[in-house]
Design an enzyme around this catalytic site. Structure first.
Site, PDB file in Angstrom:
ATOM      1  N   LYS A 188      32.269  10.492 -30.738  1.00  0.00           N
ATOM      2  CA  LYS A 188      33.383  11.050 -29.976  1.00  0.00           C
ATOM      3  C   LYS A 188      33.692  10.144 -28.796  1.00  0.00           C
ATOM      4  O   LYS A 188      32.824   9.854 -27.981  1.00  0.00           O
ATOM      5  CB  LYS A 188      33.079  12.451 -29.454  1.00  0.00           C
ATOM      6  CG  LYS A 188      34.348  13.111 -28.901  1.00  0.00           C
ATOM      7  CD  LYS A 188      34.091  14.310 -28.022  1.00  0.00           C
ATOM      8  CE  LYS A 188      33.873  13.964 -26.575  1.00  0.00           C
ATOM      9  NZ  LYS A 188      35.021  13.323 -25.916  1.00  0.00           N
ATOM     10  N   GLU A 263      22.054   8.672 -21.026  1.00  0.00           N
ATOM     11  CA  GLU A 263      22.291   7.559 -20.095  1.00  0.00           C
ATOM     12  C   GLU A 263      23.304   8.077 -19.091  1.00  0.00           C
ATOM     13  O   GLU A 263      24.495   8.141 -19.380  1.00  0.00           O
ATOM     14  CB  GLU A 263      22.895   6.356 -20.822  1.00  0.00           C
ATOM     15  CG  GLU A 263      22.059   5.834 -21.978  1.00  0.00           C
ATOM     16  CD  GLU A 263      21.183   4.670 -21.578  1.00  0.00           C
ATOM     17  OE1 GLU A 263      20.972   4.447 -20.377  1.00  0.00           O
ATOM     18  OE2 GLU A 263      20.691   3.985 -22.484  1.00  0.00           O
ATOM     19  N   CYS A 297      27.889   2.106 -14.651  1.00  0.00           N
ATOM     20  CA  CYS A 297      26.872   3.139 -14.410  1.00  0.00           C
ATOM     21  C   CYS A 297      25.726   2.580 -13.582  1.00  0.00           C
ATOM     22  O   CYS A 297      25.206   3.242 -12.713  1.00  0.00           O
ATOM     23  CB  CYS A 297      26.378   3.694 -15.726  1.00  0.00           C
ATOM     24  SG  CYS A 297      25.982   2.397 -16.863  1.00  0.00           S
TER      25      CYS A 297
END
Ligand code: NAD
Ligand code: MN
Length: 504
Positions: A188, A263, A297
């Site tokens: 997705k 994550e 991130c």
């Protein structure tokens, strides 16, 4: 419903964008009327709407396709798996220009400076895991003359892969480890960036992967993402995204005790000691947060500098970022800083800048409002731009020093001793990346030992290596992607005990 649309890219090239769901190697209509509208972050204009999956019917169909494909894919000879992955990597390389332009259109990434790099990473990751497909072996042990034990590394089954907006195809590629280890998948995309993975799906089919190995359902996190997390026909979820959503997924996955890799977010520290190679420290510090519009991130967004060189460092960093990190159109080869991915992210980042200034930080560069070159442009003034910003004189207690901003904003403060530096670095709920700049090897290695993070860069930042594992601790999540360790997250290590004559 339309299954394709011709789209003109900023370069003038045209391409055919798939709009349906990708199930069993075919683009099919969703059974829902829901759509995901994709915007061009550089202009704020709508690009196209793709079909969103129905959270029940279509997610079930995709899971069924993956489930049925599983035994065949699991039992496909390792060398055939390897060759398919290599063929796909080559198709990515052959299509690198188009893939990069599609990714750029949807995300706002500068084509030349960011998106192309991501596409080459995608190809490299596929090649890297192609290499493991026919090399990863188990262990054997003979504990006594009458006994043999060995391990089998077996795929888990159907893996749900939920990806974020910041590196749509690159983050997707890390999760292809699932396929390399014999699992089948349902992917997705993030709702801000649904386009490139559908274009890439064409290449998966062209490479010759059997139907059902790689399926894609577009949709919102709340509907389609949640359906994947709680689906009892899915054996594992690999998620990259925010900590808040990671927590939701962990709760939902309890339904069948799905193993997870999460994550999640970060607020990674970068500590600069006064003996550091000054010029390199300035350059890496900038790279570690201003690349990819700060939507990294593991971006080292929290910089603390030893007091003796603090003022000089802030000035040099501001000068370097101003000169090097050119803001502008993603289609311009010279541009390193495009827009944020969405209006929502633009507003969020702006509100953090405001908060930092209200708490007493000083804007050594940037600040609120649009970059001048954008504000004065008729074409881009509605794009989701933010000024590359340095918030100096920050204290570790400030909100901007604690919360993830996820934009081109670095906070900079000072420390005096090594113990202060380590305490500040570890004074965060997150633990993804970390970095230290010093010429003192003992200090560097002690820091790497003591810092609470999944990764530590010594004298660099965000120099990611495909052969080395990536992931976090604390509220940054758990599990590892990339490297040999990445394989372990997608396999069941089964212990087999063989009796070679032991009698009861
Ligand atoms: P997000 O958590 O909002 O979304 C990530 C994905 O999760 C999207 O596909 C979204 O649709 C889906 N999702 C949302 N709600 C869901 C739900 N209830 N159930 C299942 N899925 C759901 O994150 P984002 O805003 O797209 O990305 C930014 C965040 O991702 C930042 O916090 C960043 O640090 C993090 N990130 C982490 C890494 C890493 O490797 N650690 C890499 C990239 C981004
Ligand atoms: Mn978009």
């Amino acid at each position: 419903m339309a299954l394709t649309k011709e789209i003109e890219l900023p370069s003038g090239k045209k391409y055919t964008q798939p709009l349906g769901l990708f199930i069993n190697n075919e683009f099919v209509n969703s059974s829902s009327e829901d759509e995901i509208v994709s915007y061009n972050p550089a202009t704020g204009q709508e690009i196209v709407a793709v079909q969103a999956a129905d959270a029940v019917t279509d997610v079930d169909l995709a899971v069924k396709a993956a489930r049925e494909a599983f035994p065949g894919w699991r039992d496909t000879p390792a060398t055939e798996k390897r060759d398919l992955l290599l063929k796909l990597a080559q198709l990515v390389i052959d299509n690198v220009e188009m893939l990069a332009e599609v990714e750029s259109l949807d995300t706002g990434k500068p084509v030349e400076q960011n998106a192309k790099y991501d596409m080459l990473e995608l190809a490299e990751v596929l090649k890297y895991y192609a290499g493991w497909a026919d090399k990863k072996t188990g262990q054997t042990f003979v504990p006594s003359a009458d006994k043999l034990t060995y391990t089998l590394h077996q795929p888990l089954g159907v893996v749900g892969c939920i990806i974020p907006f910041n590196y749509p195809l690159a983050m997707m590629s890390w999760k292809w480890t699932a396929i390399a280890t014999g699992n089948t998948t349902v992917f997705k995309s993030a709702e801000q960036t649904p386009l490139s993975i559908l274009y890439f799906a064409n290449l998966v089919k062209e490479a010759g992967f059997p139907p059902g190995v790689f399926n894609v359902v577009s949709g919102t996190g709340a509907k389609v993402g949640a359906a994947i997390a709680e689906h009892t026909g899915i054996d594992k979820v690999a998620f990259t995204g925010s900590t808040a959503v990671g927590q939701i997924i962990q709760r939902a996955a309890a339904v069948n005790l799905k193993p997870l890799t999460l994550e999640c977010g970060g607020k990674s520290p970068i500590m600069i000691f006064d003996d550091a190679d000054f010029e390199q420290a300035v350059k890496w510090t900038a790279w570690g947060i201003f690349n990819n519009m700060g939507q990294i991130c593991s971006g080292t967004s929290r910089c603390f500098v030893q007091e003796g060189i603090y003022d000089k460092f802030v000035d040099a960093l501001a000068k370097h970022v101003k000169e090097t990190y050119v803001v502008g159109a993603p289609s311009d080869d010279k541009v390193l800083v495009g827009p944020q991915v969405s209006k929502k992210q633009q507003e969020r980042v702006q509100s953090y800048i405001k908060s930092g200034l209200e708490e007493g930080c000083r804007a050594a560069l940037g600040g609120e409002g649009l970059p001048e070159v954008i504000a004065s442009s008729s074409e881009y003034k509605n794009g989701y731009y933010v000024k590359p910003t340095i918030l100096a004189d920050v204290l570790p207690t400030h909100k901007v020093a604690r919360e993830e901003i996820f934009g081109p904003v670095i906070v900079v403060g000072k420390f005096s001793t090594y113990d202060d530096a380590l305490a500040i670095a570890n004074g965060s709920e997150y633990g993804l990346g970390s970095a230290v700049f010093t010429q003192d090897i003992t200090r560097a290695l002690n820091f790497a030992n003591g810092v609470e993070s999944g990764m530590c860069w010594i004298n660099s930042s965000n120099d990611v290596e495909i052969a080395s594992p990536f992931g976090g601790v604390k509220m940054s999540g758990y599990g590892r992607e990339l490297g040999e360790y990445g394989l372990a997250n997608f396999t069941n290590v089964k212990s087999v005990h063989v009796n070679l004559g032991k009698k009861l």
